[in-house]
Write a protein that holds these residues in place. Structure first.
Motif, PDB file in Angstrom:
ATOM      1  N   ASP A  83     -11.281   4.784  -5.068  1.00 41.61           N
ATOM      2  CA  ASP A  83     -10.376   4.010  -4.228  1.00 41.61           C
ATOM      3  C   ASP A  83     -10.839   4.034  -2.778  1.00 41.61           C
ATOM      4  O   ASP A  83     -11.331   5.037  -2.284  1.00 41.61           O
ATOM      5  CB  ASP A  83      -8.960   4.574  -4.300  1.00 41.61           C
ATOM      6  CG  ASP A  83      -8.379   4.451  -5.696  1.00 41.61           C
ATOM      7  OD1 ASP A  83      -8.753   3.484  -6.377  1.00 41.61           O
ATOM      8  OD2 ASP A  83      -7.586   5.317  -6.082  1.00 41.61           O
TER       9      ASP A  83
ATOM     10  N   VAL B  76      -6.919   2.736   6.694  1.00 40.80           N
ATOM     11  CA  VAL B  76      -5.842   3.634   7.098  1.00 40.80           C
ATOM     12  C   VAL B  76      -5.589   3.499   8.594  1.00 40.80           C
ATOM     13  O   VAL B  76      -6.533   3.481   9.392  1.00 40.80           O
ATOM     14  CB  VAL B  76      -6.194   5.098   6.760  1.00 40.80           C
ATOM     15  CG1 VAL B  76      -5.081   6.037   7.211  1.00 40.80           C
ATOM     16  CG2 VAL B  76      -6.417   5.247   5.263  1.00 40.80           C
TER      17      VAL B  76
ATOM     18  N   GLY C 187       0.832  -1.196   0.000  1.00 48.36           N
ATOM     19  CA  GLY C 187       0.000   0.000   0.000  1.00 48.36           C
ATOM     20  C   GLY C 187       0.861   1.237   0.000  1.00 48.36           C
ATOM     21  O   GLY C 187       1.825   1.315  -0.760  1.00 48.36           O
TER      22      GLY C 187
ATOM     23  N   ARG D 127      -3.193  11.632  -1.116  1.00 42.78           N
ATOM     24  CA  ARG D 127      -3.962  10.846  -0.152  1.00 42.78           C
ATOM     25  C   ARG D 127      -3.447  11.081   1.274  1.00 42.78           C
ATOM     26  O   ARG D 127      -4.218  11.265   2.211  1.00 42.78           O
ATOM     27  CB  ARG D 127      -3.861   9.366  -0.530  1.00 42.78           C
ATOM     28  CG  ARG D 127      -4.920   8.501   0.096  1.00 42.78           C
ATOM     29  CD  ARG D 127      -4.973   7.143  -0.582  1.00 42.78           C
ATOM     30  NE  ARG D 127      -5.300   7.250  -1.999  1.00 42.78           N
ATOM     31  CZ  ARG D 127      -5.681   6.236  -2.748  1.00 42.78           C
ATOM     32  NH1 ARG D 127      -5.757   5.022  -2.226  1.00 42.78           N
ATOM     33  NH2 ARG D 127      -5.966   6.394  -4.014  1.00 42.78           N
TER      34      ARG D 127
ATOM     35  N   GLY E 270      -1.743   3.092   4.499  1.00 39.27           N
ATOM     36  CA  GLY E 270      -3.015   2.799   3.848  1.00 39.27           C
ATOM     37  C   GLY E 270      -2.908   1.529   3.033  1.00 39.27           C
ATOM     38  O   GLY E 270      -1.948   1.347   2.275  1.00 39.27           O
ATOM     39  N   THR E 271      -3.874   0.616   3.215  1.00 40.04           N
ATOM     40  CA  THR E 271      -3.895  -0.645   2.478  1.00 40.04           C
ATOM     41  C   THR E 271      -5.294  -0.875   1.919  1.00 40.04           C
ATOM     42  O   THR E 271      -6.275  -0.285   2.392  1.00 40.04           O
ATOM     43  CB  THR E 271      -3.513  -1.820   3.389  1.00 40.04           C
ATOM     44  OG1 THR E 271      -4.360  -1.820   4.552  1.00 40.04           O
ATOM     45  CG2 THR E 271      -2.063  -1.719   3.834  1.00 40.04           C
ATOM     46  N   GLU E 272      -5.357  -1.758   0.950  1.00 44.50           N
ATOM     47  CA  GLU E 272      -6.651  -2.030   0.319  1.00 44.50           C
ATOM     48  C   GLU E 272      -7.593  -2.745   1.275  1.00 44.50           C
ATOM     49  O   GLU E 272      -8.792  -2.471   1.306  1.00 44.50           O
ATOM     50  CB  GLU E 272      -6.439  -2.874  -0.941  1.00 44.50           C
ATOM     51  CG  GLU E 272      -7.713  -3.124  -1.722  1.00 44.50           C
ATOM     52  CD  GLU E 272      -7.458  -3.879  -3.011  1.00 44.50           C
ATOM     53  OE1 GLU E 272      -8.429  -4.261  -3.676  1.00 44.50           O
ATOM     54  OE2 GLU E 272      -6.276  -4.086  -3.346  1.00 44.50           O
TER      55      GLU E 272
ATOM     56  N   ASP F 255      -9.493   2.847   1.195  1.00 47.55           N
ATOM     57  CA  ASP F 255      -8.318   2.461   1.961  1.00 47.55           C
ATOM     58  C   ASP F 255      -8.729   2.063   3.365  1.00 47.55           C
ATOM     59  O   ASP F 255      -9.719   2.550   3.906  1.00 47.55           O
ATOM     60  CB  ASP F 255      -7.324   3.623   2.083  1.00 47.55           C
ATOM     61  CG  ASP F 255      -6.662   3.953   0.766  1.00 47.55           C
ATOM     62  OD1 ASP F 255      -6.585   3.059  -0.082  1.00 47.55           O
ATOM     63  OD2 ASP F 255      -6.236   5.104   0.590  1.00 47.55           O
TER      64      ASP F 255
END
Length: 521
Positions: A221, A225, A166, A188, A243-245, A223
Protein backbone atom coordinates in the motif's frame (compact mmCIF):
# COMPACT_ATOMS: atom_id res chain seq x y z
CA UNK A 1 -12.62 17.01 -11.46
CA UNK A 2 -11.25 19.59 -13.94
CA UNK A 3 -11.91 19.04 -17.67
CA UNK A 4 -9.42 16.89 -19.54
CA UNK A 5 -8.34 16.84 -23.15
CA UNK A 6 -10.31 13.63 -23.53
CA UNK A 7 -13.54 15.32 -22.39
CA UNK A 8 -12.90 18.22 -24.79
CA UNK A 9 -12.25 15.85 -27.71
CA UNK A 10 -15.40 13.86 -26.89
CA UNK A 11 -17.54 16.98 -27.36
CA UNK A 12 -19.12 16.21 -30.74
CA UNK A 13 -19.94 19.84 -31.49
CA UNK A 14 -16.24 20.69 -31.82
CA UNK A 15 -15.28 18.03 -34.41
CA UNK A 16 -11.72 17.74 -33.12
CA UNK A 17 -9.31 15.08 -34.38
CA UNK A 18 -6.38 13.71 -32.36
CA UNK A 19 -3.25 13.46 -34.53
CA UNK A 20 -0.59 12.76 -31.81
CA UNK A 21 -0.33 12.10 -28.09
CA UNK A 22 -3.49 10.03 -27.82
CA UNK A 23 -2.04 8.32 -24.72
CA UNK A 24 -1.93 11.62 -22.83
CA UNK A 25 -5.50 12.87 -23.21
CA UNK A 26 -6.31 12.48 -19.48
CA UNK A 27 -4.26 15.56 -18.64
CA UNK A 28 -6.40 18.23 -16.94
CA UNK A 29 -6.94 21.48 -18.85
CA UNK A 30 -6.59 24.54 -16.62
CA UNK A 31 -7.21 27.14 -19.35
CA UNK A 32 -7.43 27.74 -23.10
CA UNK A 33 -5.00 30.23 -24.66
CA UNK A 34 -4.82 31.45 -28.25
CA UNK A 35 -1.53 32.73 -29.65
CA UNK A 36 0.12 33.20 -33.05
CA UNK A 37 3.56 33.90 -31.59
CA UNK A 38 6.40 31.53 -32.45
CA UNK A 39 7.26 31.57 -28.70
CA UNK A 40 4.19 32.15 -26.51
CA UNK A 41 5.78 30.57 -23.43
CA UNK A 42 6.41 33.88 -21.57
CA UNK A 43 2.62 34.28 -21.40
CA UNK A 44 1.85 30.76 -20.17
CA UNK A 45 1.62 29.27 -16.68
CA UNK A 46 1.32 25.57 -17.55
CA UNK A 47 -1.75 23.41 -17.93
CA UNK A 48 -3.07 25.28 -20.99
CA UNK A 49 -4.58 24.00 -24.21
CA UNK A 50 -2.88 26.26 -26.77
CA UNK A 51 -4.75 27.12 -30.00
CA UNK A 52 -3.08 28.58 -33.07
CA UNK A 53 -3.57 28.91 -36.84
CA UNK A 54 0.21 28.53 -37.30
CA UNK A 55 0.90 31.84 -39.04
CA UNK A 56 4.41 32.07 -37.56
CA UNK A 57 5.21 28.43 -37.00
CA UNK A 58 7.81 28.26 -39.72
CA UNK A 59 8.00 25.72 -42.51
CA UNK A 60 11.05 23.60 -41.75
CA UNK A 61 11.01 20.47 -39.64
CA UNK A 62 13.61 22.01 -37.29
CA UNK A 63 11.44 25.10 -36.69
CA UNK A 64 8.35 23.01 -36.02
CA UNK A 65 10.26 20.69 -33.71
CA UNK A 66 11.70 23.62 -31.74
CA UNK A 67 8.19 25.08 -31.39
CA UNK A 68 6.83 21.82 -29.95
CA UNK A 69 9.75 21.52 -27.53
CA UNK A 70 9.12 25.03 -26.21
CA UNK A 71 5.47 24.27 -25.55
CA UNK A 72 6.15 20.92 -23.91
CA UNK A 73 8.86 22.41 -21.66
CA UNK A 74 6.42 25.16 -20.58
CA UNK A 75 3.85 22.60 -19.39
CA UNK A 76 1.32 23.02 -22.20
CA UNK A 77 -1.04 20.02 -22.05
CA UNK A 78 -2.18 20.12 -25.65
CA UNK A 79 -1.85 21.97 -28.98
CA UNK A 80 -4.76 22.65 -31.34
CA UNK A 81 -3.97 23.75 -34.89
CA UNK A 82 -6.77 25.39 -36.85
CA UNK A 83 -6.65 24.44 -40.53
CA UNK A 84 -8.00 26.38 -43.48
CA UNK A 85 -6.08 29.64 -43.01
CA UNK A 86 -2.27 29.41 -42.80
CA UNK A 87 -2.29 25.64 -43.32
CA UNK A 88 -4.70 23.59 -45.37
CA UNK A 89 -3.68 20.59 -43.26
CA UNK A 90 -1.53 20.00 -40.19
CA UNK A 91 2.14 19.69 -41.29
CA UNK A 92 3.49 16.18 -40.89
CA UNK A 93 6.74 17.38 -39.21
CA UNK A 94 4.59 19.02 -36.56
CA UNK A 95 2.73 15.74 -36.02
CA UNK A 96 6.03 13.86 -35.76
CA UNK A 97 7.49 16.34 -33.28
CA UNK A 98 4.37 16.24 -31.10
CA UNK A 99 4.39 12.43 -31.10
CA UNK A 100 8.06 12.44 -30.10
CA UNK A 101 7.40 14.68 -27.08
CA UNK A 102 4.10 13.05 -26.12
CA UNK A 103 2.26 16.33 -26.65
CA UNK A 104 -1.38 15.81 -27.73
CA UNK A 105 -1.94 17.52 -31.09
CA UNK A 106 -5.52 18.29 -32.15
CA UNK A 107 -6.76 19.20 -35.65
CA UNK A 108 -9.33 22.01 -35.42
CA UNK A 109 -11.48 22.14 -38.55
CA UNK A 110 -12.19 25.50 -40.16
CA UNK A 111 -15.89 25.58 -39.17
CA UNK A 112 -14.97 25.30 -35.46
CA UNK A 113 -14.10 28.71 -33.98
CA UNK A 114 -11.53 28.83 -31.21
CA UNK A 115 -14.04 30.62 -29.00
CA UNK A 116 -16.24 27.52 -29.07
CA UNK A 117 -13.43 25.45 -27.56
CA UNK A 118 -12.81 28.14 -24.93
CA UNK A 119 -16.49 28.15 -23.97
CA UNK A 120 -16.56 24.38 -23.54
CA UNK A 121 -13.51 24.42 -21.26
CA UNK A 122 -14.72 27.50 -19.34
CA UNK A 123 -18.09 25.89 -18.70
CA UNK A 124 -16.41 22.73 -17.43
CA UNK A 125 -14.10 24.76 -15.15
CA UNK A 126 -17.05 26.71 -13.78
CA UNK A 127 -18.91 23.47 -13.13
CA UNK A 128 -15.86 22.10 -11.32
CA UNK A 129 -15.61 25.21 -9.14
CA UNK A 130 -19.33 25.09 -8.37
CA UNK A 131 -19.05 21.43 -7.45
CA UNK A 132 -16.05 22.20 -5.24
CA UNK A 133 -17.89 24.99 -3.44
CA UNK A 134 -21.04 22.91 -3.04
CA UNK A 135 -19.11 19.88 -1.83
CA UNK A 136 -17.12 22.03 0.58
CA UNK A 137 -20.26 23.56 2.09
CA UNK A 138 -21.89 20.15 2.40
CA UNK A 139 -18.76 18.76 4.04
CA UNK A 140 -18.51 21.69 6.43
CA UNK A 141 -22.13 21.26 7.47
CA UNK A 142 -21.65 17.54 7.95
CA UNK A 143 -18.45 17.99 9.98
CA UNK A 144 -19.99 20.79 12.05
CA UNK A 145 -22.97 18.60 12.97
CA UNK A 146 -20.54 15.87 13.93
CA UNK A 147 -18.48 18.26 16.06
CA UNK A 148 -21.56 19.45 17.94
CA UNK A 149 -22.76 15.95 18.70
CA UNK A 150 -21.76 13.53 21.40
CA UNK A 151 -18.06 12.64 21.32
CA UNK A 152 -17.54 15.30 18.67
CA UNK A 153 -13.83 14.84 17.98
CA UNK A 154 -14.23 11.13 17.22
CA UNK A 155 -17.20 11.83 14.97
CA UNK A 156 -15.29 14.52 13.02
CA UNK A 157 -12.35 12.17 12.44
CA UNK A 158 -14.64 9.40 11.18
CA UNK A 159 -16.61 11.70 8.85
CA UNK A 160 -13.38 13.19 7.50
CA UNK A 161 -11.97 9.75 6.69
CA UNK A 162 -15.18 8.83 4.87
CA UNK A 163 -15.19 12.12 2.91
CA UNK A 164 -11.60 11.64 1.76
CA UNK A 165 -12.01 7.97 0.99
CA UNK A 166 -8.96 7.19 3.11
CA UNK A 167 -8.07 7.23 6.79
CA UNK A 168 -7.71 9.89 9.48
CA UNK A 169 -6.09 9.94 12.89
CA UNK A 170 -6.08 12.36 15.83
CA UNK A 171 -3.15 12.65 18.24
CA UNK A 172 -3.10 14.54 21.54
CA UNK A 173 -0.58 17.23 22.47
CA UNK A 174 1.97 14.66 23.65
CA UNK A 175 1.83 12.85 20.29
CA UNK A 176 -0.14 9.85 21.57
CA UNK A 177 -2.72 8.41 19.18
CA UNK A 178 -6.24 9.02 20.53
CA UNK A 179 -8.67 8.45 17.61
CA UNK A 180 -8.29 6.64 14.29
CA UNK A 181 -10.78 5.82 11.54
CA UNK A 182 -11.34 3.32 10.04
CA UNK A 183 -10.08 0.83 12.61
CA UNK A 184 -7.81 -0.92 10.10
CA UNK A 185 -5.64 2.22 9.87
CA UNK A 186 -4.48 2.03 13.51
CA UNK A 187 -1.12 0.46 12.64
CA UNK A 188 -0.58 2.88 9.79
CA UNK A 189 -1.36 5.89 11.98
CA UNK A 190 0.77 4.51 14.81
CA UNK A 191 3.82 4.41 12.58
CA UNK A 192 3.62 8.16 12.06
CA UNK A 193 4.76 8.71 15.66
CA UNK A 194 8.19 10.00 14.65
CA UNK A 195 6.73 12.55 12.22
CA UNK A 196 4.19 13.74 14.79
CA UNK A 197 6.94 14.06 17.39
CA UNK A 198 9.00 16.14 14.95
CA UNK A 199 6.09 18.53 14.44
CA UNK A 200 5.47 18.61 18.20
CA UNK A 201 8.90 20.14 18.68
CA UNK A 202 8.20 22.92 16.17
CA UNK A 203 6.15 26.08 16.85
CA UNK A 204 2.54 25.77 15.71
CA UNK A 205 1.02 25.99 13.20
CA UNK A 206 3.05 23.38 11.36
CA UNK A 207 2.34 20.68 8.79
CA UNK A 208 4.03 18.01 6.71
CA UNK A 209 3.13 16.21 3.48
CA UNK A 210 4.58 12.75 2.92
CA UNK A 211 4.27 11.59 -0.66
CA UNK A 212 4.54 8.02 -1.81
CA UNK A 213 4.96 5.12 0.57
CA UNK A 214 3.81 5.97 4.07
CA UNK A 215 6.63 5.89 6.66
CA UNK A 216 7.17 2.48 8.17
CA UNK A 217 4.59 0.70 6.00
CA UNK A 218 5.97 -2.62 4.79
CA UNK A 219 3.01 -3.61 2.62
CA UNK A 220 2.39 -2.78 -1.02
CA UNK A 221 0.00 0.00 0.00
CA UNK A 222 1.10 3.54 -0.73
CA UNK A 223 -0.37 6.64 0.87
CA UNK A 224 -0.27 10.34 0.40
CA UNK A 225 -0.12 11.52 4.02
CA UNK A 226 -0.73 15.00 5.42
CA UNK A 227 -0.05 15.81 9.09
CA UNK A 228 -1.33 19.13 10.53
CA UNK A 229 -0.92 20.63 14.00
CA UNK A 230 -4.03 21.79 15.87
CA UNK A 231 -4.22 24.78 18.19
CA UNK A 232 -4.69 28.53 18.30
CA UNK A 233 -1.29 29.47 19.71
CA UNK A 234 2.36 28.49 19.31
CA UNK A 235 1.98 25.27 21.30
CA UNK A 236 0.07 22.55 19.48
CA UNK A 237 -2.89 21.04 21.37
CA UNK A 238 -3.05 18.04 19.06
CA UNK A 239 -2.30 16.74 15.56
CA UNK A 240 -4.43 15.49 12.67
CA UNK A 241 -3.12 13.06 10.06
CA UNK A 242 -4.93 11.89 6.92
CA UNK A 243 -3.89 9.31 4.37
CA UNK A 244 -5.29 8.94 0.84
CA UNK A 245 -4.43 6.84 -2.16
CA UNK A 246 -3.69 9.88 -4.34
CA UNK A 247 -2.80 13.50 -3.70
CA UNK A 248 -5.76 15.33 -2.22
CA UNK A 249 -7.70 17.55 -4.61
CA UNK A 250 -8.42 21.26 -3.97
CA UNK A 251 -11.92 20.32 -2.85
CA UNK A 252 -10.56 17.73 -0.44
CA UNK A 253 -8.12 20.35 0.84
CA UNK A 254 -11.10 22.58 1.72
CA UNK A 255 -12.68 19.68 3.59
CA UNK A 256 -9.43 18.98 5.45
CA UNK A 257 -9.07 22.65 6.41
CA UNK A 258 -12.64 22.67 7.71
CA UNK A 259 -11.89 19.64 9.88
CA UNK A 260 -8.70 21.29 11.19
CA UNK A 261 -10.66 24.43 12.14
CA UNK A 262 -13.42 22.46 13.88
CA UNK A 263 -11.01 20.24 15.79
CA UNK A 264 -9.01 23.29 16.84
CA UNK A 265 -12.17 24.97 18.15
CA UNK A 266 -13.12 21.79 19.97
CA UNK A 267 -9.68 21.49 21.53
CA UNK A 268 -9.63 25.14 22.53
CA UNK A 269 -13.10 24.80 24.06
CA UNK A 270 -11.92 21.72 25.92
CA UNK A 271 -8.87 23.68 26.97
CA UNK A 272 -11.02 26.38 28.56
CA UNK A 273 -12.99 23.72 30.41
CA UNK A 274 -9.75 22.09 31.51
CA UNK A 275 -8.45 25.43 32.75
CA UNK A 276 -11.58 25.87 34.87
CA UNK A 277 -11.21 22.32 36.17
CA UNK A 278 -7.53 22.99 36.80
CA UNK A 279 -8.37 26.03 38.96
CA UNK A 280 -10.72 23.87 41.02
CA UNK A 281 -8.12 21.12 41.14
CA UNK A 282 -5.49 23.60 42.31
CA UNK A 283 -7.78 24.71 45.14
CA UNK A 284 -8.31 21.08 46.11
CA UNK A 285 -4.57 20.44 46.04
CA UNK A 286 -3.93 23.34 48.38
CA UNK A 287 -6.61 22.00 50.73
CA UNK A 288 -4.90 18.60 50.73
CA UNK A 289 -1.48 20.16 51.33
CA UNK A 290 -2.98 22.14 54.24
CA UNK A 291 -4.16 18.89 55.84
CA UNK A 292 -7.86 19.34 55.04
CA UNK A 293 -8.05 15.94 53.32
CA UNK A 294 -11.52 14.96 54.56
CA UNK A 295 -13.09 18.16 53.22
CA UNK A 296 -11.18 17.83 49.95
CA UNK A 297 -12.48 14.28 49.52
CA UNK A 298 -16.08 15.42 49.87
CA UNK A 299 -15.64 18.22 47.35
CA UNK A 300 -13.67 16.07 44.88
CA UNK A 301 -16.36 13.38 44.67
CA UNK A 302 -18.74 15.69 42.83
CA UNK A 303 -16.09 17.42 40.71
CA UNK A 304 -13.55 14.76 39.79
CA UNK A 305 -15.04 11.52 41.04
CA UNK A 306 -12.68 11.50 44.00
CA UNK A 307 -9.00 11.94 44.87
CA UNK A 308 -6.09 9.63 44.06
CA UNK A 309 -6.34 6.49 46.15
CA UNK A 310 -3.24 4.67 47.30
CA UNK A 311 0.37 5.72 47.75
CA UNK A 312 1.05 9.10 46.20
CA UNK A 313 3.97 11.35 45.42
CA UNK A 314 4.13 15.11 45.08
CA UNK A 315 6.15 16.38 42.14
CA UNK A 316 7.20 20.02 41.83
CA UNK A 317 8.63 21.27 38.53
CA UNK A 318 10.44 24.59 38.34
CA UNK A 319 11.77 26.89 35.64
CA UNK A 320 12.84 30.49 35.12
CA UNK A 321 10.32 33.34 34.63
CA UNK A 322 10.29 33.52 30.82
CA UNK A 323 7.94 32.65 27.97
CA UNK A 324 9.86 29.50 26.97
CA UNK A 325 9.79 28.21 30.54
CA UNK A 326 6.08 28.92 30.87
CA UNK A 327 5.42 27.05 27.64
CA UNK A 328 7.52 24.08 28.79
CA UNK A 329 5.73 23.94 32.15
CA UNK A 330 2.40 24.19 30.36
CA UNK A 331 3.28 21.22 28.18
CA UNK A 332 4.41 19.25 31.22
CA UNK A 333 1.02 19.89 32.84
CA UNK A 334 -0.78 18.88 29.63
CA UNK A 335 1.27 15.70 29.38
CA UNK A 336 0.42 14.82 32.98
CA UNK A 337 -3.31 15.38 32.46
CA UNK A 338 -3.34 13.46 29.16
CA UNK A 339 -1.50 10.54 30.73
CA UNK A 340 -4.01 10.46 33.57
CA UNK A 341 -6.97 10.67 31.21
CA UNK A 342 -5.72 7.76 29.07
CA UNK A 343 -5.65 5.32 31.99
CA UNK A 344 -8.28 6.90 34.24
CA UNK A 345 -5.72 7.93 36.85
CA UNK A 346 -6.76 10.85 39.07
CA UNK A 347 -4.35 13.70 39.81
CA UNK A 348 -4.27 17.23 41.18
CA UNK A 349 -2.34 20.02 39.46
CA UNK A 350 -1.54 23.59 40.45
CA UNK A 351 0.53 26.25 38.70
CA UNK A 352 1.98 29.26 40.48
CA UNK A 353 4.48 32.05 39.94
CA UNK A 354 6.69 33.12 42.83
CA UNK A 355 9.87 34.94 43.62
CA UNK A 356 11.95 31.99 42.46
CA UNK A 357 10.25 31.56 39.10
CA UNK A 358 7.45 29.38 37.80
CA UNK A 359 6.27 26.26 39.61
CA UNK A 360 4.01 23.35 38.69
CA UNK A 361 2.84 21.04 41.47
CA UNK A 362 1.41 17.61 40.68
CA UNK A 363 -0.05 15.12 43.14
CA UNK A 364 -0.31 11.70 41.54
CA UNK A 365 -0.05 7.98 42.24
CA UNK A 366 3.42 6.68 43.00
CA UNK A 367 5.05 5.45 39.77
CA UNK A 368 1.75 5.73 37.89
CA UNK A 369 1.25 6.98 34.34
CA UNK A 370 1.19 10.63 35.46
CA UNK A 371 4.40 10.25 37.46
CA UNK A 372 6.17 8.67 34.47
CA UNK A 373 4.82 11.29 32.05
CA UNK A 374 6.24 14.11 34.21
CA UNK A 375 9.66 12.48 34.35
CA UNK A 376 9.64 12.01 30.58
CA UNK A 377 8.55 15.58 29.87
CA UNK A 378 11.28 17.06 32.09
CA UNK A 379 13.94 15.02 30.30
CA UNK A 380 12.79 16.47 26.96
CA UNK A 381 12.88 20.15 27.95
CA UNK A 382 16.09 22.03 28.63
CA UNK A 383 15.77 24.36 31.61
CA UNK A 384 13.15 22.37 33.52
CA UNK A 385 13.93 20.66 36.82
CA UNK A 386 11.76 18.33 38.91
CA UNK A 387 11.72 17.55 42.61
CA UNK A 388 9.99 14.31 43.65
CA UNK A 389 8.83 13.49 47.17
CA UNK A 390 9.08 10.15 48.89
CA UNK A 391 6.01 7.84 48.62
CA UNK A 392 3.34 8.93 51.09
CA UNK A 393 -0.28 8.58 52.08
CA UNK A 394 -2.64 11.32 50.95
CA UNK A 395 -2.87 12.57 54.54
CA UNK A 396 0.91 13.16 54.45
CA UNK A 397 0.78 15.29 51.28
CA UNK A 398 1.94 18.44 53.12
CA UNK A 399 5.14 16.72 54.23
CA UNK A 400 5.56 15.24 50.75
CA UNK A 401 5.24 18.70 49.24
CA UNK A 402 8.01 20.05 51.46
CA UNK A 403 10.19 17.09 50.42
CA UNK A 404 9.54 17.76 46.74
CA UNK A 405 10.40 21.46 47.16
CA UNK A 406 13.70 20.60 48.84
CA UNK A 407 14.50 18.08 46.11
CA UNK A 408 13.69 20.71 43.47
CA UNK A 409 16.02 23.19 45.17
CA UNK A 410 18.81 20.61 44.94
CA UNK A 411 18.02 19.96 41.27
CA UNK A 412 17.99 23.66 40.37
CA UNK A 413 21.25 24.42 42.17
CA UNK A 414 22.97 21.43 40.63
CA UNK A 415 21.61 21.90 37.13
CA UNK A 416 19.95 18.48 37.24
CA UNK A 417 16.76 17.43 35.46
CA UNK A 418 15.20 15.61 38.42
CA UNK A 419 16.03 14.71 42.03
CA UNK A 420 14.12 12.31 44.31
CA UNK A 421 13.76 12.97 48.02
CA UNK A 422 15.37 9.58 48.64
CA UNK A 423 18.58 10.91 47.06
CA UNK A 424 18.53 13.97 49.30
CA UNK A 425 17.89 11.91 52.41
CA UNK A 426 20.46 9.22 51.64
CA UNK A 427 23.43 11.31 52.77
CA UNK A 428 25.12 14.64 52.20
CA UNK A 429 23.50 17.03 49.78
CA UNK A 430 26.85 18.11 48.39
CA UNK A 431 27.40 15.19 46.00
CA UNK A 432 24.04 16.00 44.45
CA UNK A 433 24.98 19.58 43.64
CA UNK A 434 27.16 20.92 40.87
CA UNK A 435 30.53 22.20 42.10
CA UNK A 436 30.09 25.61 40.49
CA UNK A 437 26.60 26.02 41.95
CA UNK A 438 27.79 25.07 45.45
CA UNK A 439 30.77 27.42 45.30
CA UNK A 440 28.69 30.37 44.13
CA UNK A 441 26.02 29.67 46.74
CA UNK A 442 28.52 29.39 49.61
CA UNK A 443 30.55 32.42 48.60
CA UNK A 444 27.48 34.63 48.30
CA UNK A 445 25.96 33.53 51.59
CA UNK A 446 29.13 33.68 53.73
CA UNK A 447 30.76 36.73 52.13
CA UNK A 448 29.60 39.22 54.84
CA UNK A 449 31.04 37.00 57.59
CA UNK A 450 34.37 36.48 55.87
CA UNK A 451 34.73 40.21 55.17
CA UNK A 452 34.09 40.86 58.86
CA UNK A 453 36.71 38.33 59.92
CA UNK A 454 39.33 39.99 57.71
CA UNK A 455 38.86 43.44 59.29
CA UNK A 456 37.41 42.99 62.79
CA UNK A 457 37.88 40.95 65.97
CA UNK A 458 36.10 37.69 66.43
CA UNK A 459 36.12 34.68 64.11
CA UNK A 460 32.46 34.59 63.07
CA UNK A 461 32.81 31.81 60.50
CA UNK A 462 34.52 29.43 62.95
CA UNK A 463 32.07 30.40 65.69
CA UNK A 464 29.08 29.72 63.42
CA UNK A 465 30.51 26.34 62.39
CA UNK A 466 31.02 25.30 66.01
CA UNK A 467 27.56 26.46 67.07
CA UNK A 468 25.81 24.66 64.18
CA UNK A 469 27.83 21.47 64.71
CA UNK A 470 26.64 21.46 68.36
CA UNK A 471 23.00 21.99 67.21
CA UNK A 472 22.85 25.40 68.94
CA UNK A 473 24.11 24.22 72.35
CA UNK A 474 25.86 27.29 73.74
CA UNK A 475 28.03 25.73 76.40
CA UNK A 476 29.32 22.89 74.22
CA UNK A 477 30.06 25.17 71.27
CA UNK A 478 31.77 27.79 73.50
CA UNK A 479 33.93 25.06 75.03
CA UNK A 480 34.99 23.90 71.54
CA UNK A 481 36.03 27.47 70.73
CA UNK A 482 37.62 28.19 74.11
CA UNK A 483 35.49 31.29 74.73
CA UNK A 484 32.79 32.28 77.20
CA UNK A 485 29.21 31.46 76.19
CA UNK A 486 28.31 35.19 76.39
CA UNK A 487 31.04 35.89 73.83
CA UNK A 488 29.56 33.23 71.56
CA UNK A 489 26.06 34.71 71.95
CA UNK A 490 27.42 38.13 70.99
CA UNK A 491 29.07 36.64 67.88
CA UNK A 492 25.88 34.87 66.81
CA UNK A 493 23.94 38.13 67.13
CA UNK A 494 26.56 39.75 64.86
CA UNK A 495 26.09 36.86 62.39
CA UNK A 496 22.34 37.54 62.30
CA UNK A 497 22.90 41.27 61.82
CA UNK A 498 25.41 40.80 58.98
CA UNK A 499 23.34 38.16 57.17
CA UNK A 500 19.96 39.74 57.85
CA UNK A 501 18.60 36.30 58.81
CA UNK A 502 17.40 34.67 62.01
CA UNK A 503 19.28 31.65 63.28
CA UNK A 504 16.03 30.44 64.82
CA UNK A 505 14.88 29.56 61.28
CA UNK A 506 15.59 25.91 60.51
CA UNK A 507 15.94 26.57 56.78
CA UNK A 508 18.52 29.29 57.47
CA UNK A 509 20.53 26.91 59.65
CA UNK A 510 20.40 24.24 56.92
CA UNK A 511 21.63 26.64 54.22
CA UNK A 512 24.44 27.97 56.41
CA UNK A 513 25.58 24.47 57.28
CA UNK A 514 25.53 23.51 53.61
CA UNK A 515 27.61 26.59 52.74
CA UNK A 516 30.15 25.86 55.50
CA UNK A 517 30.43 22.20 54.53
CA UNK A 518 31.04 23.08 50.89
CA UNK A 519 34.46 24.45 51.80
CA UNK A 520 35.35 21.11 53.38
CA UNK A 521 34.40 18.88 50.43
Amino acid sequence: MPPTLASVVRNSSLHLTVLAGADHLERPVRWVHTSELDDPTPFLEGGELLLTTGIKLGRTAAQLQAYVHRLADAGVVGLGLGVGLSHTEVPQPLVDAAAQRGLPLLRVPEPTPFIAISKVVSAALAAEQYEAVTTSFEAQEELTRAALGKDGTTAVVRRLAARLGGWAALYDGSGALSVVAPDWAARRAGRLAAEVDRLRRRPAPSSAALQGRAPGIDTADEDYVVVQSLGADRRARGFLAVGTEDRITPTERYVLNAAVALLTLTLERSRELRQAEERMGAALLRMVLAGEVATARQVAVGLFGGLPEGTIRVLVAGAGPNAEAAEALGELGDRAEQAGARVGEKLLVAREEGAHGLRLMVLALDNGAVHRACLGAVEEHEGLSLGVSAPAALEEAGTAHAQAERALAVALRGGRRSVDHEEVGAGSLLPLLGEDAVTAFAEGLLRPLREHDRTARGDLVASLRAWLSRHGQWDAAAADLGVHRHTLRYRMRRVEELLGRSLDDTDVRMELWLALRSGEE
